[in-house]
Motif scaffolding. Structure first.
Motif, short mmCIF file in Angstrom:
data_model
loop_
_atom_site.label_atom_id
_atom_site.label_comp_id
_atom_site.label_asym_id
_atom_site.label_seq_id
_atom_site.Cartn_x
_atom_site.Cartn_y
_atom_site.Cartn_z
N SER A 231 52.98 -17.80 -66.37
CA SER A 231 53.07 -18.34 -64.97
C SER A 231 51.73 -18.45 -64.14
O SER A 231 51.35 -19.45 -63.64
N TYR A 232 50.62 -17.38 -64.53
CA TYR A 232 49.36 -17.67 -64.05
C TYR A 232 48.75 -18.95 -64.66
O TYR A 232 47.95 -19.67 -63.95
N GLU A 233 48.93 -19.15 -66.11
CA GLU A 233 48.57 -20.50 -66.50
C GLU A 233 48.87 -21.72 -66.01
O GLU A 233 48.19 -22.75 -65.97
N GLU A 234 50.18 -21.70 -65.46
CA GLU A 234 50.75 -22.74 -64.67
C GLU A 234 50.12 -22.92 -63.20
O GLU A 234 50.12 -23.97 -62.83
N PHE A 236 47.39 -22.69 -60.17
CA PHE A 236 46.15 -23.35 -59.71
C PHE A 236 45.03 -22.71 -60.09
O PHE A 236 44.02 -23.01 -60.81
N HIS A 237 45.31 -21.36 -59.79
CA HIS A 237 43.92 -20.55 -60.44
C HIS A 237 43.86 -20.52 -61.86
O HIS A 237 42.45 -20.78 -62.52
N GLY A 238 44.91 -20.53 -62.44
CA GLY A 238 44.82 -20.48 -64.30
C GLY A 238 44.12 -21.71 -64.61
O GLY A 238 43.51 -21.84 -65.67
N LYS A 239 44.56 -22.84 -63.94
CA LYS A 239 44.18 -24.01 -64.51
C LYS A 239 42.54 -24.11 -64.34
O LYS A 239 41.81 -24.69 -65.19
N MET A 240 42.38 -23.76 -63.02
CA MET A 240 40.95 -24.18 -62.72
C MET A 240 40.07 -22.97 -63.76
O MET A 240 38.78 -23.47 -64.11
N VAL A 241 40.40 -21.75 -63.71
CA VAL A 241 39.55 -20.97 -64.79
C VAL A 241 39.73 -21.46 -66.12
O VAL A 241 38.67 -21.48 -66.83
N LYS A 242 40.82 -22.10 -66.55
CA LYS A 242 40.84 -22.56 -67.86
C LYS A 242 39.67 -23.76 -68.03
O LYS A 242 39.14 -23.91 -69.03
N TYR A 243 39.61 -24.51 -66.94
CA TYR A 243 38.51 -25.50 -67.14
C TYR A 243 37.08 -25.16 -66.77
O TYR A 243 36.26 -25.77 -66.33
N PHE A 245 36.02 -23.15 -64.06
CA PHE A 245 35.49 -22.83 -62.66
C PHE A 245 35.84 -21.32 -62.35
O PHE A 245 36.96 -20.90 -62.08
N ALA A 246 34.62 -20.74 -62.48
CA ALA A 246 34.53 -19.29 -62.43
C ALA A 246 35.14 -18.74 -61.03
O ALA A 246 35.45 -17.57 -60.79
N ALA A 247 35.18 -19.71 -59.97
CA ALA A 247 35.11 -19.00 -58.57
C ALA A 247 36.77 -18.82 -58.40
O ALA A 247 37.30 -17.87 -57.52
N ALA A 248 37.61 -19.52 -59.30
CA ALA A 248 39.00 -19.23 -58.88
C ALA A 248 39.49 -17.84 -59.39
O ALA A 248 38.89 -17.12 -60.19
N ALA A 249 40.56 -17.33 -58.72
CA ALA A 249 40.89 -15.90 -59.00
C ALA A 249 41.39 -15.63 -60.78
O ALA A 249 42.14 -16.44 -61.15
N ASN A 250 40.90 -14.59 -61.27
CA ASN A 250 41.29 -14.35 -62.42
C ASN A 250 42.25 -13.03 -62.40
O ASN A 250 42.40 -12.43 -61.16
N PRO A 305 53.71 -18.71 -60.46
CA PRO A 305 54.57 -19.55 -60.16
C PRO A 305 55.60 -19.88 -61.39
O PRO A 305 54.89 -19.97 -62.39
N THR A 306 56.84 -20.16 -61.24
CA THR A 306 57.43 -20.48 -62.40
C THR A 306 58.72 -21.41 -61.81
O THR A 306 58.94 -21.70 -60.56
N SER A 307 59.30 -22.17 -62.69
CA SER A 307 60.35 -23.17 -62.38
C SER A 307 61.65 -22.64 -62.71
O SER A 307 62.64 -23.27 -62.45
N LYS A 308 61.92 -21.28 -62.87
CA LYS A 308 63.06 -20.73 -63.13
C LYS A 308 63.96 -20.71 -61.95
O LYS A 308 63.17 -20.25 -60.77
N ARG A 309 65.21 -21.07 -62.19
CA ARG A 309 66.11 -21.21 -60.99
C ARG A 309 66.25 -19.97 -60.20
O ARG A 309 66.11 -20.10 -58.99
#
Ligand code: HEC
Ligand code: HEC
Ligand code: HEC
Ligand code: HEC
Ligand code: HEC
Ligand code: HEC
Ligand code: HEC
Length: 371
Positions: A231-234, A236-243, A245-250, A305-309
């Motif tokens: 869910s972290y990887e989903e 916004f923070h996860g995506k930014m860190v992945k690319y 962008f060190a300022a986003a929350a880890n 975040p998740t999309s689980k119902r």
């Protein structure tokens, strides 16, 4: 296997050629352990088929942070030579016999960190049994790092200055190494932190084991425990860190405190504990570290975040509706152009590639579109 990582890192670094460095004066094998342990390839395969290496390269060891600690200050179980097999292994809370804390004059020890860690959600004893063995011990996260690994020697233009007063270059080099490694920003990068926590929290079987155990014991476990990493990887923070962008929350930006950060990373608590920075009463404050204008509503946004119902019905239905609308629109568009194409072919109109791209032929049914 995990227990041997410490040594395997030494081994790997040795092979990487760091071995060429000259031994620093700090390390002397006064206990005679290297008599046997200096021989590369001193290793054996255990009954469970695990390769265990027993060799210490003095050139490498002498450049690690623990080089001033005599072997037996850590390997306290060894009282005689040749020694007996080890049972407990090294615990990081023992007091050094030979190294004093220069600030307090007392024997040096990591005990304060160990005490904080024992209270944390990851706390366990060195010899852990059952599912406790899944929790990280000190050596899970800390291998025995080298001092300033990229530099072979401290920069002379600085140490010359220290030597002017202190007169002893060995003293100066030692202290230069000690402090410069800490003054520089040597924290793990956000990617490294995510990778560290993910080694366990993304392990489905480990997660399941602990969910089962918690429900068997009637113990609470976090709502997001099972999906923390995916869910972290989903997010916004996860995506930014992945690319990059060190300022986003880890993970530790939220799960550890900024005040006394280095201690706090050893005191991770579940979100239901009021002392946790992600407890619902402290969440605004935590988001505010970076989102200056965050308020109670902002802090409601889900960092996992998740999309689980069951978990997030709004996201679930929004995604469902977007999917339906998306497929309907695409099917409609493709369908329409197919109908149009077949209709025109029935009219005898064909696709011409040269002289401009347009529908272009005499109609068999007398419906000429030729101009
Ligand atoms: C006479 C040779 C010799 C000397 C000296 C020696 N060792 Fe060892 N050590 C060995 C051998 C051989 C093994 C592998 C034992 C085995 O196969 O289980 C070993 C294994 C070990 C292990 C791993 C044991 C285990 O079961 O996990 C540690 C830790 C260790 N030695 C530490 C030390 C320390 C610290 C010293 C110095 C105080 C020292 N050794 C001195 C021969 C020696
Ligand atoms: C700062 C503490 C520390 C110091 C100093 C230290 N070791 Fe270790 N050593 C460890 C830890 C931690 C392990 C991983 C095994 C464990 O957790 O018990 C280990 C593992 C080993 C092993 C492999 C054992 C195995 O289980 O495979 C050997 C051999 C060994 N050390 C020898 C030495 C020798 C020789 C010295 C001195 C040159 C030394 N150690 C200095 C902490 C230390
Ligand atoms: C879950 C992983 C984890 C565990 C378990 C862990 N640490 Fe840490 N430790 C960290 C992180 C993260 C830092 C912050 C520095 C960094 O980002 O590398 C840190 C920093 C430290 C530092 C400061 C290092 C320096 O050079 O400034 C020490 C000392 C330390 N830990 C000792 C311990 C001891 C002792 C234990 C066992 C009780 C332990 N740690 C367990 C993750 C861990
Ligand atoms: C102008 C002279 C001078 C220079 C340059 C200097 N020092 Fe010092 N240093 C001292 C004096 C005098 C003391 C002891 C008195 C004190 O505590 O202020 C000291 C104390 C120390 C101590 C504490 C020793 C102990 O055991 O308490 C360390 C470590 C140290 N210096 C390292 C360094 C390093 C590293 C450099 C270079 C970056 C450096 N010094 C540059 C004069 C100097
Ligand atoms: C070596 C494996 C391992 C590593 C590395 C690890 N954890 Fe854990 N973590 C666990 C285990 C096991 C639990 C305990 C689950 C239980 O209570 O049974 C846990 C529990 C937690 C919990 C509380 C869950 C709950 O609801 O009680 C949080 C929060 C947490 N870890 C965050 C982190 C963060 C952040 C990192 C990275 C700095 C990290 N963990 C690294 C294994 C690990
Ligand atoms: C932006 C802040 C933020 C980041 C970044 C973050 N978390 Fe969380 N985490 C939270 C919050 C808030 C909760 C509580 C969610 C809930 O239960 O509604 C939580 C819950 C958890 C839980 C469930 C246990 C508990 O304490 O409720 C685990 C495990 C966890 N996080 C691990 C991680 C890991 C691993 C990472 C990095 C890959 C990470 N978190 C990144 C804020 C964050
Ligand atoms: C370490 C700093 C840090 C922390 C702590 C942090 N964030 Fe963020 N977050 C960022 C950065 C950087 C971005 C990138 C976009 C930006 O600058 O707003 C971002 C983006 C976001 C976004 C994407 C949409 C937007 O507003 O730009 C959301 C939602 C978000 N964060 C929620 C949270 C929540 C909720 C918390 C507290 C639980 C939190 N964050 C804590 C650094 C952080």
């Amino acid at each position: 296997m995990r227990m041997h990582r410490w040594l395997i890192v030494l081994l790997g670094l040795g092979l990487a050629g760091v071995a060429a460095a000259t031994p620093a004066p700090g390390f002397q094998d006064t206990e005679g352990c290297l008599l046997c342990h200096k021989y590369p390839r001193m290793a054996r395969i255990t009954d469970d088929g695990v390769l265990r290496s027993y060799y210490i390269l003095p050139e490498v060891f002498s450049r690690t942070v623990h080089r001033n600690v005599p072997c037996r200050d850590c390997h306290t179980e060894i009282n005689e030579l040749p020694h007996k097999p080890i049972k407990t292994g090294v615990t990081c809370s023992t007091e050094c016999h030979s190294v004093k804390n220069p600030a307090t004059g007392k024997p040096f020890s990591h005990k304060p960190i160990v005490d904080a860690y024992r209270e944390s959600v990851h706390g366990r004893s060195k010899q852990a049994i059952g599912t406790d063995a899944d929790k990280p011990y000190c050596i899970t996260c800390h291998t025995n790092p080298l001092y300033n690994p990229t530099e072979l020697a401290p920069p002379k233009q600085i140490t010359d200055r220290c030597t002017l007063c202190h007169e002893d270059r060995n003293f100066v080099n030692r202290w230069y190494n000690h402090t410069s490694r800490r003054i520089r920003e040597v924290r793990r990068t956000p990617e490294q932190i995510v990778a560290l926590c993910s080694t366990c929290h993304d392990d489905k079987r480990m997660v399941e084991r602990h969910q089962k155990k918690a429900s068997a014991e009637g113990r609470e476990i976090g709502r997001k425990f099972a999906i923390a990493v995916e869910s972290y990887e989903e997010s916004f923070h996860g995506k930014m860190v992945k690319y990059g962008f060190a300022a986003a929350a880890n993970c530790l930006d939220c799960h550890a405190d900024t005040v006394n950060y280095y201690k706090s990373v050893h005191e991770i608590r579940p979100s239901r504990d009021p002392a946790s920075p992600v407890h619902k009463d402290r969440r605004v404050e935590t988001c505010k570290r970076c989102h200056t204008y965050a308020d109670k509503n902002y802090a409601q946004l889900d960092p996992h975040p998740t999309s689980k119902r069951g978990d997030n019905p709004f996201r679930y239905f929004a995604e469902l509706i977007y999917n339906i609308v998306g497929y309907v629109v695409i099917t409609g568009l493709v369908g329409l152009s197919l109908f149009e194409t077949f209709g025109r072919r029935r009219d005898g109109v064909a696709w011409r590639l040269t002289h401009g791209s347009s529908w272009w032929r005499k109609s068999k049914r007398g419906r000429d579109r030729v101009v």
